[in-house]
Design an enzyme around this catalytic site. Structure first.
Site, PDB file in Angstrom:
ATOM      1  N   TYR A 142      11.464  20.306  32.268  1.00  0.00           N
ATOM      2  CA  TYR A 142      11.564  21.529  32.731  1.00  0.00           C
ATOM      3  C   TYR A 142      13.075  22.245  32.866  1.00  0.00           C
ATOM      4  O   TYR A 142      13.457  23.303  32.366  1.00  0.00           O
ATOM      5  CB  TYR A 142      10.865  21.837  34.086  1.00  0.00           C
ATOM      6  CG  TYR A 142       9.402  22.030  33.770  1.00  0.00           C
ATOM      7  CD1 TYR A 142       8.496  21.229  33.281  1.00  0.00           C
ATOM      8  CD2 TYR A 142       8.567  23.233  34.295  1.00  0.00           C
ATOM      9  CE1 TYR A 142       7.260  21.234  33.400  1.00  0.00           C
ATOM     10  CE2 TYR A 142       7.278  23.610  34.459  1.00  0.00           C
ATOM     11  CZ  TYR A 142       6.545  22.652  33.606  1.00  0.00           C
ATOM     12  OH  TYR A 142       5.110  23.018  33.647  1.00  0.00           O
ATOM     13  N   LYS A 193       5.089   7.239  31.130  1.00  0.00           N
ATOM     14  CA  LYS A 193       4.785   6.809  29.687  1.00  0.00           C
ATOM     15  C   LYS A 193       6.257   5.627  29.518  1.00  0.00           C
ATOM     16  O   LYS A 193       6.985   6.020  28.641  1.00  0.00           O
ATOM     17  CB  LYS A 193       4.938   7.651  28.677  1.00  0.00           C
ATOM     18  CG  LYS A 193       3.614   8.521  28.768  1.00  0.00           C
ATOM     19  CD  LYS A 193       2.482   8.014  27.952  1.00  0.00           C
ATOM     20  CE  LYS A 193       2.684   7.845  26.427  1.00  0.00           C
ATOM     21  NZ  LYS A 193       1.540   7.133  25.626  1.00  0.00           N
ATOM     22  N   ASP A 226      -1.337   8.818  30.047  1.00  0.00           N
ATOM     23  CA  ASP A 226      -2.583   9.267  29.065  1.00  0.00           C
ATOM     24  C   ASP A 226      -3.599   8.514  29.631  1.00  0.00           C
ATOM     25  O   ASP A 226      -4.765   9.216  29.769  1.00  0.00           O
ATOM     26  CB  ASP A 226      -2.272   8.895  27.747  1.00  0.00           C
ATOM     27  CG  ASP A 226      -1.858   7.348  27.288  1.00  0.00           C
ATOM     28  OD1 ASP A 226      -1.440   6.847  28.401  1.00  0.00           O
ATOM     29  OD2 ASP A 226      -1.816   7.010  26.085  1.00  0.00           O
ATOM     30  N   ASP A 250       2.118  18.807  35.814  1.00  0.00           N
ATOM     31  CA  ASP A 250       1.622  20.024  35.479  1.00  0.00           C
ATOM     32  C   ASP A 250       0.315  19.925  35.111  1.00  0.00           C
ATOM     33  O   ASP A 250      -0.628  20.560  35.194  1.00  0.00           O
ATOM     34  CB  ASP A 250       2.734  20.830  34.511  1.00  0.00           C
ATOM     35  CG  ASP A 250       2.134  22.245  34.217  1.00  0.00           C
ATOM     36  OD1 ASP A 250       1.595  22.976  34.922  1.00  0.00           O
ATOM     37  OD2 ASP A 250       2.117  22.464  32.964  1.00  0.00           O
ATOM     38  N   ASP A 254      -3.870  20.400  36.596  1.00  0.00           N
ATOM     39  CA  ASP A 254      -4.844  21.279  35.963  1.00  0.00           C
ATOM     40  C   ASP A 254      -6.070  20.550  35.975  1.00  0.00           C
ATOM     41  O   ASP A 254      -7.248  20.911  36.188  1.00  0.00           O
ATOM     42  CB  ASP A 254      -4.388  22.057  34.725  1.00  0.00           C
ATOM     43  CG  ASP A 254      -3.779  23.208  34.983  1.00  0.00           C
ATOM     44  OD1 ASP A 254      -3.160  23.554  35.996  1.00  0.00           O
ATOM     45  OD2 ASP A 254      -3.534  24.135  33.942  1.00  0.00           O
TER      46      ASP A 254
HETATM   47  C1  IPM Z   1       2.230  25.501  37.466  1.00  0.00           C
HETATM   48  C2  IPM Z   1       2.500  26.593  36.391  1.00  0.00           C
HETATM   49  C3  IPM Z   1       3.844  26.652  36.036  1.00  0.00           C
HETATM   50  C4  IPM Z   1       4.561  25.505  35.553  1.00  0.00           C
HETATM   51  C5  IPM Z   1       4.395  27.863  35.207  1.00  0.00           C
HETATM   52  C6  IPM Z   1       3.904  29.196  35.598  1.00  0.00           C
HETATM   53  C7  IPM Z   1       5.846  27.936  34.821  1.00  0.00           C
HETATM   54  O1  IPM Z   1       1.947  26.198  35.379  1.00  0.00           O
HETATM   55  O2  IPM Z   1       2.681  25.886  38.458  1.00  0.00           O
HETATM   56  O3  IPM Z   1       1.672  24.626  37.366  1.00  0.00           O
HETATM   57  O4  IPM Z   1       4.470  25.030  34.483  1.00  0.00           O
HETATM   58  O5  IPM Z   1       5.071  24.758  36.454  1.00  0.00           O
HETATM   59 MN    MN Z   2       0.508  24.431  35.643  1.00  0.00          MN
END
Ligand code: IPM
Ligand code: MN
Length: 369
Positions: A142, A193, A226, A250, A254
């Site tokens: 990042y 990884k 993975d 990240d 999700d």
């Molecule tokens: C998160 C979001 C952010 C990230 C974006 C909005 C920059 O997806 O907080 O997970 O990638 O960290």
């Molecule tokens: Mn995210």
């Protein structure tokens, strides 16, 4: 009763809508004499860009430094698809994380029994799920330099992102993970990884060293990222704490969020180190979900992740564990009573919008009082 200095940054899209609901919860806590808040508010993301040409203003940054904690809604949306890269809405959030050095991102994934059928996995795989992803938040790909797109020969371009970690960054996030595991079920899975990446080799080595010298009472397992993704959708209940880098965290968070039924359910905390003089720890709390432009402005968004983020602030920044438990119990209570926003709706339940859900949570809090 101590007054907590809170900066609210609603941001874009559904961020402003869910922030309105968490304010109701704060007013209730205030009125009951449980917690008092001195609130400042400012813009971040596209909203800030529209007002000052930057994704966060210097004044808002100053307020962020002065606050005890920050509550953020969400940033981004198609409206800002063509703004300069440095000024894109996400850059406001990234600047907050980086400048405040919020290196530890805690993303719990809890599956409420009442919601087990909203998950894309079978009920028996997710019912009672309670895992915590500890994501490194201020390093890795990042922020690594160089980060460029350059012209090379024959009209070709070359894009470079840099994944970089120094051992101190891995040490401090590993400690956060081990400490939290001690308060939970005592198990950490570290994910990288190392079969492909040098940062993975160092990550695995440093996490093992921190474990061996300070935390041998905690169980540590290493999984390739993975494979960890696969295990998360195969048998998520094997996990207690997962510690991982910025990018893998990240993605995996999700995935973990969806296990619980909806992205709209999950809060997060981004914490800095404890400051020597004040003993304070900088902190920003936000839902894991984004600005959801497709449903923005319609009163449909689920405010639970935002309200859960306030609960995390009460727990981790303000030391108000009882109040945090109460807000979380109210969330569980409205779910058990059958209130559902569209994202978690199933037949026979009571469909509510954003404000309806916020009101239901406040009413539930009132019942317990
Ligand atoms: C998160 C979001 C952010 C990230 C974006 C909005 C920059 O997806 O907080 O997970 O990638 O960290
Ligand atoms: Mn995210």
């Amino acid at each position: 009763m101590a007054t907590h200095k809170l900066l609210l940054l609603p941001g874009d899209g559904i961020g402003t809508e869910v922030m309105a609901e968490v304010k109701k919860v704060m007013s209730w806590l205030d009125a009951q004499g449980i917690a008092s808040f001195a609130i400042e508010e400012d813009l971040v993301g596209g909203a800030a860009y529209d007002s000052c040409g930057l994704p966060i203003s210097e004044e808002a940054m100053a307020k962020a430094f002065a606050a005890d904690a920050i509550l953020l809604g969400a940033v981004g949306g198609p409206k800002w698809a063509n703004v300069p890269y440095e000024a894109r809405p996400e850059a406001g959030l990234l600047r907050l994380r980086k400048d405040l050095q919020l290196f530890a991102n805690l993303r719990p994934a809890l599956c409420y029994p009442a919601l087990a059928d909203a998950s894309s996995l079978k009920r028996e795989l997710v019912e009672g799920l309670d895992l915590l992803i500890v994501r490194e938040l201020t390093g890795g790909v990042y922020f690594g330099e160089p980060k460029t797109i350059t012209d090379i020969s024959d009209g070709q371009k070359r894009a470079v992102d840099t994944q970089v970690y120094e051992s101190y960054e891995i040490e401090r996030i590993a400690r956060v993970a081990f400490e939290l595991a001690r308060t939970r079920r005592g198990k950490v899975v570290s994910t990288e990884k190392h079969n492909v990446m040098k940062t993975g080799v160092l990550w695995k080595q440093v996490v093992s060293e921190v474990h061996g010298s300070e935390y041998s009472d905690v169980t540590l397992e290493h999984q390739l990222a993975d494979s960890c993704g696969m295990q998360l959708v195969r048998a998520p209940k094997q996990f207690d704490v997962i510690v991982t880098d910025n990018l893998f965290g990240d993605i995996l968070s999700d995935v973990a969020a969806m296990l619980t039924g909806s992205l709209g359910m999950l809060p997060s905390a981004s914490l800095g180190g404890v400051e020597e003089i004040s003993g304070k720890r900088r902190a920003l709390y936000e839902p894991v979900h984004g600005a959801a432009p497709d449903i923005a402005g319609k009163g449909l968004a689920n405010p639970i992740a935002m309200v859960g983020s306030l609960a995390m602030a009460l727990r981790y920044s303000f030391g108000q564990i009882e109040a945090a438990d109460r807000v979380e119990a109210a969330i569980a209570g409205v779910l058990a009573a059958g209130y559902r926003t569209g994202d978690i709706y199933s037949e026979g339940m009571t469909r509510v919008g954003t404000a309806g859900m916020g009101d239901a949570i406040v009413a539930e809090l009132g019942k317990a009082a």
